[in-house]
Design an enzyme around this catalytic site. Sequence first.
Site, PDB file in Angstrom:
ATOM      1  N   MET A 167     -10.928   3.671   5.537  1.00  0.00           N
ATOM      2  CA  MET A 167      -9.639   3.895   4.864  1.00  0.00           C
ATOM      3  C   MET A 167      -9.169   2.660   4.100  1.00  0.00           C
ATOM      4  O   MET A 167      -9.306   1.532   4.568  1.00  0.00           O
ATOM      5  CB  MET A 167      -8.578   4.296   5.885  1.00  0.00           C
ATOM      6  CG  MET A 167      -7.281   4.780   5.249  1.00  0.00           C
ATOM      7  SD  MET A 167      -7.511   6.156   4.101  1.00  0.00           S
ATOM      8  CE  MET A 167      -8.139   7.411   5.212  1.00  0.00           C
ATOM      9  N   ASP A 211      -1.763  -1.073   5.974  1.00  0.00           N
ATOM     10  CA  ASP A 211      -2.046  -0.583   7.314  1.00  0.00           C
ATOM     11  C   ASP A 211      -3.540  -0.531   7.615  1.00  0.00           C
ATOM     12  O   ASP A 211      -3.932  -0.255   8.753  1.00  0.00           O
ATOM     13  CB  ASP A 211      -1.467   0.823   7.486  1.00  0.00           C
ATOM     14  CG  ASP A 211      -2.120   1.831   6.549  1.00  0.00           C
ATOM     15  OD1 ASP A 211      -2.825   2.731   7.025  1.00  0.00           O
ATOM     16  OD2 ASP A 211      -1.922   1.705   5.322  1.00  0.00           O
ATOM     17  N   ASP A 216       0.861  -1.177   0.000  1.00  0.00           N
ATOM     18  CA  ASP A 216       0.000   0.000   0.000  1.00  0.00           C
ATOM     19  C   ASP A 216       0.906   1.239   0.000  1.00  0.00           C
ATOM     20  O   ASP A 216       2.132   1.124   0.132  1.00  0.00           O
ATOM     21  CB  ASP A 216      -0.887  -0.053   1.252  1.00  0.00           C
ATOM     22  CG  ASP A 216      -1.785   1.165   1.375  1.00  0.00           C
ATOM     23  OD1 ASP A 216      -2.454   1.506   0.388  1.00  0.00           O
ATOM     24  OD2 ASP A 216      -1.811   1.771   2.464  1.00  0.00           O
ATOM     25  N   HIS A 255     -15.034   5.497  -0.549  1.00  0.00           N
ATOM     26  CA  HIS A 255     -14.792   5.941   0.825  1.00  0.00           C
ATOM     27  C   HIS A 255     -15.835   7.003   1.211  1.00  0.00           C
ATOM     28  O   HIS A 255     -16.422   6.952   2.310  1.00  0.00           O
ATOM     29  CB  HIS A 255     -13.380   6.519   0.912  1.00  0.00           C
ATOM     30  CG  HIS A 255     -12.923   6.835   2.301  1.00  0.00           C
ATOM     31  ND1 HIS A 255     -11.738   6.368   2.808  1.00  0.00           N
ATOM     32  CD2 HIS A 255     -13.465   7.589   3.289  1.00  0.00           C
ATOM     33  CE1 HIS A 255     -11.574   6.806   4.047  1.00  0.00           C
ATOM     34  NE2 HIS A 255     -12.620   7.572   4.351  1.00  0.00           N
ATOM     35  N   LYS A 267     -11.456   6.346  -3.260  1.00  0.00           N
ATOM     36  CA  LYS A 267     -11.910   7.548  -2.575  1.00  0.00           C
ATOM     37  C   LYS A 267     -13.387   7.865  -2.781  1.00  0.00           C
ATOM     38  O   LYS A 267     -14.046   8.340  -1.856  1.00  0.00           O
ATOM     39  CB  LYS A 267     -11.033   8.736  -2.949  1.00  0.00           C
ATOM     40  CG  LYS A 267      -9.560   8.537  -2.586  1.00  0.00           C
ATOM     41  CD  LYS A 267      -9.379   7.943  -1.182  1.00  0.00           C
ATOM     42  CE  LYS A 267      -7.935   7.626  -0.872  1.00  0.00           C
ATOM     43  NZ  LYS A 267      -7.767   6.784   0.331  1.00  0.00           N
ATOM     44  N   ALA A 292     -13.391  10.027   9.513  1.00  0.00           N
ATOM     45  CA  ALA A 292     -12.805   9.985   8.177  1.00  0.00           C
ATOM     46  C   ALA A 292     -11.926   8.753   7.992  1.00  0.00           C
ATOM     47  O   ALA A 292     -11.812   8.219   6.888  1.00  0.00           O
ATOM     48  CB  ALA A 292     -11.988  11.249   7.919  1.00  0.00           C
ATOM     49  N   ARG A 313     -10.774  -1.917  -3.248  1.00  0.00           N
ATOM     50  CA  ARG A 313     -10.814  -2.734  -2.047  1.00  0.00           C
ATOM     51  C   ARG A 313     -12.194  -2.690  -1.385  1.00  0.00           C
ATOM     52  O   ARG A 313     -12.872  -1.684  -1.482  1.00  0.00           O
ATOM     53  CB  ARG A 313      -9.768  -2.218  -1.038  1.00  0.00           C
ATOM     54  CG  ARG A 313      -8.355  -2.243  -1.559  1.00  0.00           C
ATOM     55  CD  ARG A 313      -7.472  -1.358  -0.692  1.00  0.00           C
ATOM     56  NE  ARG A 313      -6.090  -1.409  -1.175  1.00  0.00           N
ATOM     57  CZ  ARG A 313      -5.210  -0.450  -0.939  1.00  0.00           C
ATOM     58  NH1 ARG A 313      -5.547   0.618  -0.265  1.00  0.00           N
ATOM     59  NH2 ARG A 313      -3.978  -0.559  -1.390  1.00  0.00           N
ATOM     60  N   ALA A 351      -0.055   5.202   1.409  1.00  0.00           N
ATOM     61  CA  ALA A 351      -0.173   6.023   2.615  1.00  0.00           C
ATOM     62  C   ALA A 351      -0.307   5.162   3.866  1.00  0.00           C
ATOM     63  O   ALA A 351      -1.156   4.274   3.941  1.00  0.00           O
ATOM     64  CB  ALA A 351      -1.374   6.957   2.501  1.00  0.00           C
TER      65      ALA A 351
END
Length: 270
Positions: free
Chosen positions: A49, A187, A11, A56, A53, A45, A161, A13
Amino acid sequence: MNKSVEAVILDWAGTVVDFGSFAPTQIFVDAFAQAFNFKISLSEARGPMGMGKIDHIRALLNEPNIRTRWTAQFGHPPSEEEAQHIYRTFMPLQIAQVVHFAKPIEGALEAISTIRAQGIKIGSCSGYPKAVMDVLVPKAAEYGYQPDCVVASDEIAAGSRPGPWMALKNVIELGVMSVAHCVKVDDAVTGIAEGLNAGMWTVGLSVSGNEFGATFEQYQTMEQAEIENRKRIAENKLRTAGAHYIIDTLANLPAVIEDINQRIANNQKP
């Protein structure tokens, strides 16, 4: 067939760059505020994750507490048109800010170099769309991070994802023979699900990323008790998601690769 790890798919970020995964999370808060003068917290927010986006944003708008507040403020549930407006607001903000979060996390480049020296290919994928990656990738390259493959969330027609498609596109582009000889490192919970759905070994990061949720500077000055508490929460989330291994940061990955190589040599699969 090769009896060891062929590829590691990372990944971005919170994994290789942007300790604490702040570039995307803060921009979601800003985008909701600018688009509709609607407040969401940084903690809210962080919830979905790892997803693409726009997905999201949809997930945030469908979160019960956010949906209730939205309906109370505007008199109707959030619509797809409003989700798209937030996304259009989000994109230029994210493109402008992501370059400030391109520096690799401490120990990441050394770990990647160690892994590459074993002949392992380095793939990558992100919840960021291509327009953001087109800015982030060259900036990260200035710091010395250049993966062999980059896949953005909007480059896959099937979606992002927790589906396996970005990870599997890496497999195709890198010419990997077996998904069972791939390691997905992430993460976020959705990134672990991505790796599992792709049939890969999965490694969760409990300190550098979204679930821990602190900057490197905050982490360095944090009381040990708080570190352990945040780690425990992050580890529980990643373990529940099904991660085969959980480590603090990417710096710890080479030892995990050694263990997976042993398991592959013993004919074990993810």
